[in-house]
Each structure stands twice: as C-alpha cells, then as structure tokens.
Design a protein around this motif. Sequence first.
Motif, PDB file in Angstrom:
ATOM      1  N   SER A 143       0.839  -1.210   0.000  1.00  0.00           N
ATOM      2  CA  SER A 143       0.000   0.000   0.000  1.00  0.00           C
ATOM      3  C   SER A 143       0.867   1.251   0.000  1.00  0.00           C
ATOM      4  CB  SER A 143      -0.914   0.017   1.223  1.00  0.00           C
ATOM      5  OG  SER A 143      -1.790  -1.096   1.215  1.00  0.00           O
ATOM      6  N   PHE A 172       0.308   5.629  -0.060  1.00  0.00           N
ATOM      7  CA  PHE A 172      -0.620   6.759   0.048  1.00  0.00           C
ATOM      8  C   PHE A 172       0.140   8.060  -0.205  1.00  0.00           C
ATOM      9  CE2 PHE A 172      -4.146   4.562   2.253  1.00  0.00           C
ATOM     10  CZ  PHE A 172      -3.507   3.429   2.732  1.00  0.00           C
ATOM     11  N   GLN A 176      -2.611   0.232  -4.385  1.00  0.00           N
ATOM     12  CA  GLN A 176      -2.323  -1.111  -3.896  1.00  0.00           C
ATOM     13  C   GLN A 176      -1.533  -1.779  -5.012  1.00  0.00           C
ATOM     14  OE1 GLN A 176      -5.619  -3.924  -3.186  1.00  0.00           O
ATOM     15  NE2 GLN A 176      -4.666  -4.356  -1.229  1.00  0.00           N
ATOM     16  N   ASP A 182       2.338  -1.984   5.252  1.00  0.00           N
ATOM     17  CA  ASP A 182       2.169  -3.415   5.019  1.00  0.00           C
ATOM     18  C   ASP A 182       0.894  -3.907   5.697  1.00  0.00           C
ATOM     19  OD1 ASP A 182       4.696  -4.564   7.433  1.00  0.00           O
ATOM     20  OD2 ASP A 182       3.128  -3.066   7.575  1.00  0.00           O
ATOM     21  N   THR A 183       0.688  -3.527   6.913  1.00  0.00           N
ATOM     22  CA  THR A 183      -0.541  -3.925   7.609  1.00  0.00           C
ATOM     23  C   THR A 183      -1.235  -2.713   8.211  1.00  0.00           C
ATOM     24  OG1 THR A 183       0.749  -4.452   9.573  1.00  0.00           O
ATOM     25  CG2 THR A 183       0.236  -6.271   8.081  1.00  0.00           C
ATOM     26  N   HIS A 184      -1.039  -2.505   9.515  1.00  0.00           N
ATOM     27  CA  HIS A 184      -1.807  -1.476  10.203  1.00  0.00           C
ATOM     28  C   HIS A 184      -1.005  -0.253  10.598  1.00  0.00           C
ATOM     29  CE1 HIS A 184      -4.508  -4.870  10.361  1.00  0.00           C
ATOM     30  NE2 HIS A 184      -5.469  -4.016  10.564  1.00  0.00           N
ATOM     31  N   ILE A 185       0.167  -0.091  10.023  1.00  0.00           N
ATOM     32  CA  ILE A 185       0.942   1.110  10.307  1.00  0.00           C
ATOM     33  C   ILE A 185       1.284   1.763   8.983  1.00  0.00           C
ATOM     34  CG2 ILE A 185       3.046   2.067  11.299  1.00  0.00           C
ATOM     35  CD1 ILE A 185       3.137  -0.320  13.199  1.00  0.00           C
ATOM     36  N   GLN A 186       0.967   3.045   8.884  1.00  0.00           N
ATOM     37  CA  GLN A 186       1.410   3.809   7.721  1.00  0.00           C
ATOM     38  C   GLN A 186       2.699   4.522   8.118  1.00  0.00           C
ATOM     39  OE1 GLN A 186      -1.534   6.226   5.703  1.00  0.00           O
ATOM     40  NE2 GLN A 186      -3.088   4.624   5.820  1.00  0.00           N
ATOM     41  N   TYR A 244     -10.562   2.401  13.724  1.00  0.00           N
ATOM     42  CA  TYR A 244      -9.144   2.395  14.096  1.00  0.00           C
ATOM     43  C   TYR A 244      -8.728   3.836  14.274  1.00  0.00           C
ATOM     44  CZ  TYR A 244      -4.272   0.804  14.156  1.00  0.00           C
ATOM     45  OH  TYR A 244      -2.997   0.503  14.517  1.00  0.00           O
ATOM     46  N   TYR A 262      -0.494  10.351  15.841  1.00  0.00           N
ATOM     47  CA  TYR A 262       0.806  10.537  15.219  1.00  0.00           C
ATOM     48  C   TYR A 262       1.524  11.719  15.872  1.00  0.00           C
ATOM     49  CZ  TYR A 262       0.145   7.190  11.442  1.00  0.00           C
ATOM     50  OH  TYR A 262      -0.006   6.022  10.716  1.00  0.00           O
ATOM     51  N   LEU A 295       3.814   7.103  13.872  1.00  0.00           N
ATOM     52  CA  LEU A 295       2.797   6.516  14.743  1.00  0.00           C
ATOM     53  C   LEU A 295       3.284   6.463  16.183  1.00  0.00           C
ATOM     54  CD1 LEU A 295       0.046   5.069  14.968  1.00  0.00           C
ATOM     55  CD2 LEU A 295       1.294   2.927  14.691  1.00  0.00           C
ATOM     56  N   ARG A 310      -8.553   0.669  19.145  1.00  0.00           N
ATOM     57  CA  ARG A 310      -9.772   0.240  18.460  1.00  0.00           C
ATOM     58  C   ARG A 310     -10.959   0.525  19.377  1.00  0.00           C
ATOM     59  NH1 ARG A 310      -8.172  -2.709  14.147  1.00  0.00           N
ATOM     60  NH2 ARG A 310      -6.058  -3.562  14.222  1.00  0.00           N
ATOM     61  N   ASP A 353     -10.580  -0.102   9.276  1.00  0.00           N
ATOM     62  CA  ASP A 353      -9.707  -1.270   9.265  1.00  0.00           C
ATOM     63  C   ASP A 353     -10.246  -2.259   8.239  1.00  0.00           C
ATOM     64  OD1 ASP A 353      -8.212  -3.536   9.708  1.00  0.00           O
ATOM     65  OD2 ASP A 353      -8.381  -3.430  11.894  1.00  0.00           O
ATOM     66  N   GLY A 360      -8.934  -5.140   7.506  1.00  0.00           N
ATOM     67  CA  GLY A 360      -8.473  -6.489   7.781  1.00  0.00           C
ATOM     68  C   GLY A 360      -6.986  -6.611   7.583  1.00  0.00           C
ATOM     69  N   SER A 361      -6.551  -6.715   6.335  1.00  0.00           N
ATOM     70  CA  SER A 361      -5.119  -6.881   6.068  1.00  0.00           C
ATOM     71  C   SER A 361      -4.403  -5.547   5.982  1.00  0.00           C
ATOM     72  CB  SER A 361      -4.916  -7.638   4.757  1.00  0.00           C
ATOM     73  OG  SER A 361      -5.500  -6.920   3.685  1.00  0.00           O
ATOM     74  N   THR A 362      -5.132  -4.477   5.877  1.00  0.00           N
ATOM     75  CA  THR A 362      -4.524  -3.166   5.758  1.00  0.00           C
ATOM     76  C   THR A 362      -5.503  -2.113   6.254  1.00  0.00           C
ATOM     77  OG1 THR A 362      -3.377  -1.650   4.241  1.00  0.00           O
ATOM     78  CG2 THR A 362      -5.347  -2.764   3.413  1.00  0.00           C
ATOM     79  N   LEU A 363      -5.029  -0.870   6.338  1.00  0.00           N
ATOM     80  CA  LEU A 363      -5.886   0.236   6.731  1.00  0.00           C
ATOM     81  C   LEU A 363      -6.268   1.063   5.510  1.00  0.00           C
ATOM     82  CD1 LEU A 363      -4.064   1.634   9.894  1.00  0.00           C
ATOM     83  CD2 LEU A 363      -6.046   0.112   9.820  1.00  0.00           C
ATOM     84  N   LEU A 416      -6.193   7.706   6.000  1.00  0.00           N
ATOM     85  CA  LEU A 416      -6.304   8.321   7.312  1.00  0.00           C
ATOM     86  C   LEU A 416      -6.994   9.681   7.197  1.00  0.00           C
ATOM     87  CD1 LEU A 416      -2.718   7.517   8.635  1.00  0.00           C
ATOM     88  CD2 LEU A 416      -4.858   6.552   9.495  1.00  0.00           C
TER      89      LEU A 416
END
Lengths: 111, 115
Positions: free
Chosen positions: A31, A33, A50, A96-100, B32, B36, B46, B51, B95, B97-100, B103
């Motif tokens: 991902s 942005f 993506q 990659d997952t939940h951190i940008q 989510y 920052y 971050l 959640r 959220d 699932g595999s990504t966000l 923002l």
Amino acid sequence: GAGVSQSPRYKVAKRGQDVALRCDPISGHVSLFWYQQALGQGPEFLTYFQNEAQLDKSGLPSDRFFAERPEGSVSTLKIQRTQQEDSAVYLCASSDTHIQYFGAGTRLSVL
Amino acid sequence: QQQVKQSPQSLIVQKGGISIINCAYENTAFDYFPWYQQFPGKGPALLIAIRPDVSEKKEGRFTISFNKSAKQFSLHIMDSQPGDSATYFCAATLDRGSTLGRLYFGRGTQLTVWP
C-alpha cells in the motif's frame, strides 16, 4: 535505507510550471498513500495505490494532479501548471498492515 | 466537512505535567484511531493506536482514552518532557483487515513542554 524516502526535499516552482515528486516506499510494502499537508494543518488524503493499481484518487484536488506507480514500487506525484495554492508539503506513506510509515515529505513552494 | 476535530490547537505544559489532547469524530464506521507525532521537518510517526472495543490503552507515558458513545477520544501524556515538544495529530480510519484505509487527520496540536 529502511524508511520511506522522498525526493526532492524542497522544490521551488514558478507558477505554471510542471513538477514531479518521487516516493520510494519501504521495500515490499503493498500500500502507498499520498497526502498533502498545508502549513499548520493536518495531512489531507490525495490518493492510494495497492501495488500498481490506483484504487482511490478521490482526494486529488484537480485534474492537474496525477499520480502513478507503474511497477508497484516507486511512485510519482505530478502536478501540472502549478498554482500558488499548491504550495504545501506532500507526504508519501507506505504500509504493510496497520501502520502507515511516512516519509519526510517534499516541501513545494510555488512563486 | 472535517471528519475529525481536534483541540486545543496549541498547548503549553510544564515539565512533569500532564498533556491532554482531545478529538471527536463523525463517522461511526471508523474503527481504528491512531495518534501521530510530528517533529519539524519530519513526517508523522505513529505513537499509539486504539480500536473502539476498548476504552483505554496505555503505552509507557502515553494513554489513549476512548468514549464510543460520545464519539470522542483523547491522548494523555504523563510526566511530559521537553523532548515531547512536537505536533500531535489524531486520526481515524477504516480497518480493512489486512490493511488500513486512508487516514482522516485532525488539524493538529502543537505541544510545548517547558523545562
């Protein structure tokens, strides 16, 4: 390097010039942005990739803004016929997952 | 329309004091909520995230409090230090699932901690 790299760090353009801003994401991040941060404000979403697919470009302020990520890695944000209101810091983030993870940004000044 | 509203715009705290920054969101679909920290000339990094299924999360001196019914959340920095002087942004997203998703950021709070 291990982080998101953006170049150039600073760009001065005369009104009406075209500019290209580069983002090298963290290797393997799917991902990517782009955000625009005006002075004293929070980042505002521009567009999302993506891999090589541009899935959301709803934040691009006008058709003068164009972004690409042809091989699913490096991305370029292009602004055509720059205007003074385009002056801002342009941030790139990869995830990659939940951190940008954000780069340091490119500060664009349009004179 | 600002999806996430943040206050105060600036905050001055004495070393050792508690810094409190508040945020409110509109979209109940958000699930989510990251905070920052941004230093001058750097990109946002971050700090901590939460959640909506928990009311509080603590990591070291940083605590997020979350009130789902009021659609509000806040950051508390305990024992504030001069090195905490930075701009803080709350954010909200979906959220997937595999990504966000993208923002949505608040406008930021510039924190100054006096020694």
